[in-house]
Design a protein around this motif. Sequence first.
Motif, PDB file in Angstrom:
ATOM      1  N   THR A  61      36.548  79.452  49.542  1.00  0.00           N
ATOM      2  CA  THR A  61      36.143  78.562  48.459  1.00  0.00           C
ATOM      3  C   THR A  61      36.638  79.133  47.140  1.00  0.00           C
ATOM      4  O   THR A  61      36.534  80.348  46.910  1.00  0.00           O
ATOM      5  CB  THR A  61      34.609  78.403  48.412  1.00  0.00           C
ATOM      6  OG1 THR A  61      34.149  77.947  49.675  1.00  0.00           O
ATOM      7  CG2 THR A  61      34.203  77.412  47.332  1.00  0.00           C
ATOM      8  N   HIS A  62      37.191  78.283  46.286  1.00  0.00           N
ATOM      9  CA  HIS A  62      37.713  78.706  44.984  1.00  0.00           C
ATOM     10  C   HIS A  62      37.094  77.841  43.891  1.00  0.00           C
ATOM     11  O   HIS A  62      36.873  76.639  44.091  1.00  0.00           O
ATOM     12  CB  HIS A  62      39.235  78.570  44.925  1.00  0.00           C
ATOM     13  CG  HIS A  62      39.946  79.080  46.140  1.00  0.00           C
ATOM     14  ND1 HIS A  62      39.969  80.408  46.491  1.00  0.00           N
ATOM     15  CD2 HIS A  62      40.655  78.423  47.102  1.00  0.00           C
ATOM     16  CE1 HIS A  62      40.675  80.555  47.609  1.00  0.00           C
ATOM     17  NE2 HIS A  62      41.094  79.361  48.000  1.00  0.00           N
ATOM     18  N   LEU A  63      36.848  78.432  42.738  1.00  0.00           N
ATOM     19  CA  LEU A  63      36.349  77.717  41.568  1.00  0.00           C
ATOM     20  C   LEU A  63      37.383  77.782  40.457  1.00  0.00           C
ATOM     21  O   LEU A  63      37.987  78.836  40.228  1.00  0.00           O
ATOM     22  CB  LEU A  63      35.036  78.335  41.062  1.00  0.00           C
ATOM     23  CG  LEU A  63      33.782  78.198  41.930  1.00  0.00           C
ATOM     24  CD1 LEU A  63      32.609  78.866  41.222  1.00  0.00           C
ATOM     25  CD2 LEU A  63      33.474  76.739  42.206  1.00  0.00           C
ATOM     26  N   ARG A  64      37.585  76.660  39.747  1.00  0.00           N
ATOM     27  CA  ARG A  64      38.497  76.636  38.607  1.00  0.00           C
ATOM     28  C   ARG A  64      37.883  75.810  37.489  1.00  0.00           C
ATOM     29  O   ARG A  64      37.283  74.755  37.729  1.00  0.00           O
ATOM     30  CB  ARG A  64      39.849  76.038  38.980  1.00  0.00           C
ATOM     31  CG  ARG A  64      40.493  76.653  40.201  1.00  0.00           C
ATOM     32  CD  ARG A  64      41.941  76.236  40.354  1.00  0.00           C
ATOM     33  NE  ARG A  64      42.420  76.540  41.690  1.00  0.00           N
ATOM     34  CZ  ARG A  64      42.728  77.755  42.123  1.00  0.00           C
ATOM     35  NH1 ARG A  64      42.594  78.780  41.293  1.00  0.00           N
ATOM     36  NH2 ARG A  64      43.151  77.952  43.356  1.00  0.00           N
ATOM     37  N   THR A  65      38.050  76.264  36.258  1.00  0.00           N
ATOM     38  CA  THR A  65      37.613  75.490  35.111  1.00  0.00           C
ATOM     39  C   THR A  65      38.533  75.799  33.938  1.00  0.00           C
ATOM     40  O   THR A  65      39.079  76.899  33.823  1.00  0.00           O
ATOM     41  CB  THR A  65      36.146  75.803  34.731  1.00  0.00           C
ATOM     42  OG1 THR A  65      35.737  74.943  33.670  1.00  0.00           O
ATOM     43  CG2 THR A  65      35.986  77.249  34.290  1.00  0.00           C
ATOM     44  N   SER A  66      38.715  74.813  33.084  1.00  0.00           N
ATOM     45  CA  SER A  66      39.521  75.021  31.882  1.00  0.00           C
ATOM     46  C   SER A  66      39.021  74.094  30.791  1.00  0.00           C
ATOM     47  O   SER A  66      38.410  73.054  31.060  1.00  0.00           O
ATOM     48  CB  SER A  66      41.005  74.754  32.155  1.00  0.00           C
ATOM     49  OG  SER A  66      41.230  73.381  32.405  1.00  0.00           O
ATOM     50  N   TYR A  67      39.301  74.484  29.560  1.00  0.00           N
ATOM     51  CA  TYR A  67      39.003  73.624  28.421  1.00  0.00           C
ATOM     52  C   TYR A  67      40.205  73.645  27.495  1.00  0.00           C
ATOM     53  O   TYR A  67      40.758  74.707  27.189  1.00  0.00           O
ATOM     54  CB  TYR A  67      37.757  74.087  27.662  1.00  0.00           C
ATOM     55  CG  TYR A  67      37.289  73.044  26.664  1.00  0.00           C
ATOM     56  CD1 TYR A  67      36.451  72.014  27.070  1.00  0.00           C
ATOM     57  CD2 TYR A  67      37.728  73.060  25.338  1.00  0.00           C
ATOM     58  CE1 TYR A  67      36.038  71.026  26.183  1.00  0.00           C
ATOM     59  CE2 TYR A  67      37.331  72.079  24.442  1.00  0.00           C
ATOM     60  CZ  TYR A  67      36.486  71.070  24.867  1.00  0.00           C
ATOM     61  OH  TYR A  67      36.085  70.093  23.992  1.00  0.00           O
ATOM     62  N   SER A  68      40.617  72.453  27.065  1.00  0.00           N
ATOM     63  CA  SER A  68      41.808  72.326  26.230  1.00  0.00           C
ATOM     64  C   SER A  68      41.468  71.698  24.888  1.00  0.00           C
ATOM     65  O   SER A  68      40.774  70.673  24.831  1.00  0.00           O
ATOM     66  CB  SER A  68      42.866  71.469  26.939  1.00  0.00           C
ATOM     67  OG  SER A  68      43.266  72.057  28.157  1.00  0.00           O
ATOM     68  N   TRP A  69      41.944  72.333  23.825  1.00  0.00           N
ATOM     69  CA  TRP A  69      41.957  71.754  22.502  1.00  0.00           C
ATOM     70  C   TRP A  69      43.380  71.300  22.203  1.00  0.00           C
ATOM     71  O   TRP A  69      44.233  71.306  23.100  1.00  0.00           O
ATOM     72  CB  TRP A  69      41.510  72.787  21.471  1.00  0.00           C
ATOM     73  CG  TRP A  69      40.073  73.202  21.597  1.00  0.00           C
ATOM     74  CD1 TRP A  69      38.991  72.668  20.960  1.00  0.00           C
ATOM     75  CD2 TRP A  69      39.559  74.273  22.402  1.00  0.00           C
ATOM     76  NE1 TRP A  69      37.839  73.325  21.312  1.00  0.00           N
ATOM     77  CE2 TRP A  69      38.157  74.312  22.196  1.00  0.00           C
ATOM     78  CE3 TRP A  69      40.134  75.190  23.278  1.00  0.00           C
ATOM     79  CZ2 TRP A  69      37.344  75.244  22.828  1.00  0.00           C
ATOM     80  CZ3 TRP A  69      39.320  76.105  23.913  1.00  0.00           C
ATOM     81  CH2 TRP A  69      37.944  76.128  23.692  1.00  0.00           C
ATOM     82  N   LYS A  70      43.654  70.908  20.992  1.00  0.00           N
ATOM     83  CA  LYS A  70      44.992  70.438  20.660  1.00  0.00           C
ATOM     84  C   LYS A  70      46.033  71.523  20.874  1.00  0.00           C
ATOM     85  O   LYS A  70      47.128  71.264  21.395  1.00  0.00           O
ATOM     86  CB  LYS A  70      45.033  69.953  19.206  1.00  0.00           C
ATOM     87  CG  LYS A  70      46.409  69.432  18.784  1.00  0.00           C
ATOM     88  CD  LYS A  70      46.396  68.946  17.347  1.00  0.00           C
ATOM     89  CE  LYS A  70      47.782  68.445  16.947  1.00  0.00           C
ATOM     90  NZ  LYS A  70      47.814  67.959  15.538  1.00  0.00           N
ATOM     91  N   SER A  71      45.730  72.757  20.478  1.00  0.00           N
ATOM     92  CA  SER A  71      46.716  73.833  20.535  1.00  0.00           C
ATOM     93  C   SER A  71      46.276  75.005  21.397  1.00  0.00           C
ATOM     94  O   SER A  71      47.018  75.974  21.523  1.00  0.00           O
ATOM     95  CB  SER A  71      47.011  74.350  19.127  1.00  0.00           C
ATOM     96  OG  SER A  71      47.501  73.319  18.295  1.00  0.00           O
ATOM     97  N   LEU A  72      45.112  74.937  21.974  1.00  0.00           N
ATOM     98  CA  LEU A  72      44.578  76.083  22.701  1.00  0.00           C
ATOM     99  C   LEU A  72      44.028  75.626  24.047  1.00  0.00           C
ATOM    100  O   LEU A  72      43.373  74.597  24.151  1.00  0.00           O
ATOM    101  CB  LEU A  72      43.470  76.757  21.888  1.00  0.00           C
ATOM    102  CG  LEU A  72      42.822  78.001  22.506  1.00  0.00           C
ATOM    103  CD1 LEU A  72      43.834  79.147  22.578  1.00  0.00           C
ATOM    104  CD2 LEU A  72      41.604  78.419  21.684  1.00  0.00           C
ATOM    105  N   ARG A  73      44.300  76.406  25.081  1.00  0.00           N
ATOM    106  CA  ARG A  73      43.768  76.163  26.417  1.00  0.00           C
ATOM    107  C   ARG A  73      43.205  77.463  26.957  1.00  0.00           C
ATOM    108  O   ARG A  73      43.857  78.519  26.880  1.00  0.00           O
ATOM    109  CB  ARG A  73      44.840  75.626  27.357  1.00  0.00           C
ATOM    110  CG  ARG A  73      44.370  75.429  28.802  1.00  0.00           C
ATOM    111  CD  ARG A  73      45.520  75.072  29.718  1.00  0.00           C
ATOM    112  NE  ARG A  73      45.130  75.087  31.112  1.00  0.00           N
ATOM    113  CZ  ARG A  73      44.883  74.010  31.855  1.00  0.00           C
ATOM    114  NH1 ARG A  73      45.005  72.806  31.311  1.00  0.00           N
ATOM    115  NH2 ARG A  73      44.536  74.119  33.123  1.00  0.00           N
ATOM    116  N   VAL A  74      42.012  77.403  27.537  1.00  0.00           N
ATOM    117  CA  VAL A  74      41.366  78.562  28.141  1.00  0.00           C
ATOM    118  C   VAL A  74      41.073  78.231  29.601  1.00  0.00           C
ATOM    119  O   VAL A  74      40.520  77.169  29.907  1.00  0.00           O
ATOM    120  CB  VAL A  74      40.062  78.929  27.406  1.00  0.00           C
ATOM    121  CG1 VAL A  74      39.368  80.095  28.101  1.00  0.00           C
ATOM    122  CG2 VAL A  74      40.359  79.277  25.953  1.00  0.00           C
ATOM    123  N   ASP A  75      41.460  79.140  30.503  1.00  0.00           N
ATOM    124  CA  ASP A  75      41.234  78.966  31.939  1.00  0.00           C
ATOM    125  C   ASP A  75      40.328  80.072  32.457  1.00  0.00           C
ATOM    126  O   ASP A  75      40.403  81.225  32.015  1.00  0.00           O
ATOM    127  CB  ASP A  75      42.554  79.021  32.705  1.00  0.00           C
ATOM    128  CG  ASP A  75      43.397  77.783  32.510  1.00  0.00           C
ATOM    129  OD1 ASP A  75      43.241  76.840  33.300  1.00  0.00           O
ATOM    130  OD2 ASP A  75      44.201  77.763  31.560  1.00  0.00           O
TER     131      ASP A  75
END
Length: 754
Positions: free
Chosen positions: A685-699
């Motif tokens: 089992t794997h978990l993934r999440t990310s959040y993207s703004w206009k110029s920034l992405r965090v994973d």
Amino acid sequence: MHKNFRRLPLAVAISLALPALALAQETTLGRIVVTGSATAASPTEVAPGTVQALRPATSDTASLLRDVPGVSTYGAGGMSSLPVIRGLADDRIRIKVDGMDLIATCPNHMNPALSYLDPANVGLLEVYPGVSPVSVGGDSIAGTIVAESKAPVFAKAGQGVVKTGELGAFYRSNGDAVGGSFAATLANEAFSVSYVGSIAESDNYEAARNFKTSRETGRIGHALPLDEVGSSAYKSRNHDLGFAFKGGDHLLEAKIGLQDLPYQLYPNQRMDMLENEQLRLNLRYTGAFDWGALEMRAYREKVDHFMDFGADKRFIYTKIGEPPRSECTQAQQAAGICASGMPMYSESRNTGLVLKADLGLSETDLLRLGAELQRYTLDDWWPPSGLGMSPETFWNVRDGERNRAGIFAEWEKQVSAQWTTLAGIRYERVKTNAGEVQGYDPTTDAKHMNSMQKSEADAFNRLDRKRTDDNVDLSLLARYTHDENLDVEFGLARKLRSPNLYERYTWSSWSMAALMNNFVGDGNGYVGKVGLKPEKAHTVSATFDWHAADRNWEFKATPYLTYVSDYIDAIPSPLSYRSYTPGSFNVLQFENQSARLYGIELSGRMPLASTEFGELGLRGQINYTRGKNRDSGDDLYNIMPLNVKLALTHKQGGWDNGVEFEGVKAKSKVSDVRSELQTPGYALTHLRTSYSWKSLRVDFGIENLFDKFYYLPLGGAYLGQGTTMRLPANGGAPYGIAVPGAGRSVYAGINYKF
């Protein structure tokens, strides 16, 4: 955990990071489309979102293909796994990187084509499985993988000069892997210059539990924990400089690439890659005219490759029965008492020319014509290091040549509103040759452990080593659109692949030499055969594609069947002075036989719910492949067992989340002649999440969430530590341990566009 390999601090990784994505205000020059018809050959493209999501989780570009139906990977180095399409791998797949046909310059194939493209610089990944069009195929029987770096960026009309870039970094807990990427572009409407670079470094990874009984590495004072997968560390640096000129519908592009790889260790090989330098120059022109489109390309690649024992493998070898040494003097080497390592070098030059034209014959007819030339030269030599490896240099392949010349024609026709067809023919002439060889002592057979180097070298040198193969590929594809909810694709193909230089021209059955020629990671040694014939594959497949009119949901089923005559498999070497022992490591010889492969791929996706908390979706796939040697009745090597993948996805605003399930059946059908290891089934089992703004992405993500222990079905035999250059009977690495997969790993990544 390889304390002698100095870790790169995360802060430094961020500051040195290297590739480039354009901001929304820039434009890119992509492919030129001549007709509006839907092609009959539909490749599977790895979605840009998938590439973005997986970048922090891997430094291996081939692993980005993990969710493509029918595709798996042979376990190898941490950056150099070998893709498999429907049970056929490595050189049986044509892999084009920025239009270049790259060839692994290593007797263990440690530097495959995709290892030269870092995940941070991937712009396009496409897979043409099985029945691939002749315009993208050639010299392959499994299909084609098209990998391209990011397209050049130009300013919009009236925008002036644009400056863009991207900075990224990642960290993975298992192996303390760190790395970074940086890209910058300076462009106006007509000219663009860009730089893309990346760095990556990792220590050995850890399995979820102990899997071996010995901590010994063969080096005094250096031991490994029982759960640590020896020889899985790596370090690499990649640099790409690009120049592009655009005028109307015409593009001229030049790319210079450099890979400097200080080390990449291999848990399923007896040696490690301790240096790999690749320098490449790639020139391309594309243009659109009233009659259609034209593409021209010229490239040049230079590879210098070095192998020896990494930190987890015994470096000083003594005579059997003597204790290990911590050092070895030149006098002791000359006296045949000990050996300091076993240096092995490979050097290649690869030059190619490509010409393609798309001619729009009518609104419904498109003709593709093309010609290709490739010249590849290889030298593979091993300097003496003592203990019977003296006084001369051992030549594994000397003055090797593999030259290809091909032409193709392909006709795509929109027969009606429902039918589209694609028919093609391709002719290739492949010429190979190699010079005379010699062993460490070219004067006698009585010396050097009864290795028969002189007599086998003499027999090889007496052979007529020139070979010319005239290969004709045929492909026929058709797409039928039943209605807005059902498409059906049919395909028939005849494909040929000529043997590579290591399959034809490696010559010594001496176990030490043969063990060096192995690109499947099974621990056996291999001897080539000059008289090998090209493999000939006949494939039939069909894809049934049910979907919503807007593709909101879809389900695909693809059954396939392939017969391969003159399939290059292995038999016990008739030359080896060692008798064949079932259930152990042996010396084998490449031999033409016959094979059959068949299977089915099921894949689909659908929305589950749309709520105030976001969009929920489900995607999944099931893959099954069966491979059999029709001459011997043996199972084919490294066939991925039945496997299933499911993912529950969630999207809301800038959030993109997923829970992935991966289940693999036990591998019980194995190649007996290669003493292939069986592996039990497992579920991860794997978990993934990310959040993207206009110029920034965090994973952020967790691989193997529940820290499950498992063995890699395609990982091969564990040879990651110890006295790897000896067979088990002489105190070498033991037979019977498969390479385990990684335990739990928490990863994080960040990308900033400017």
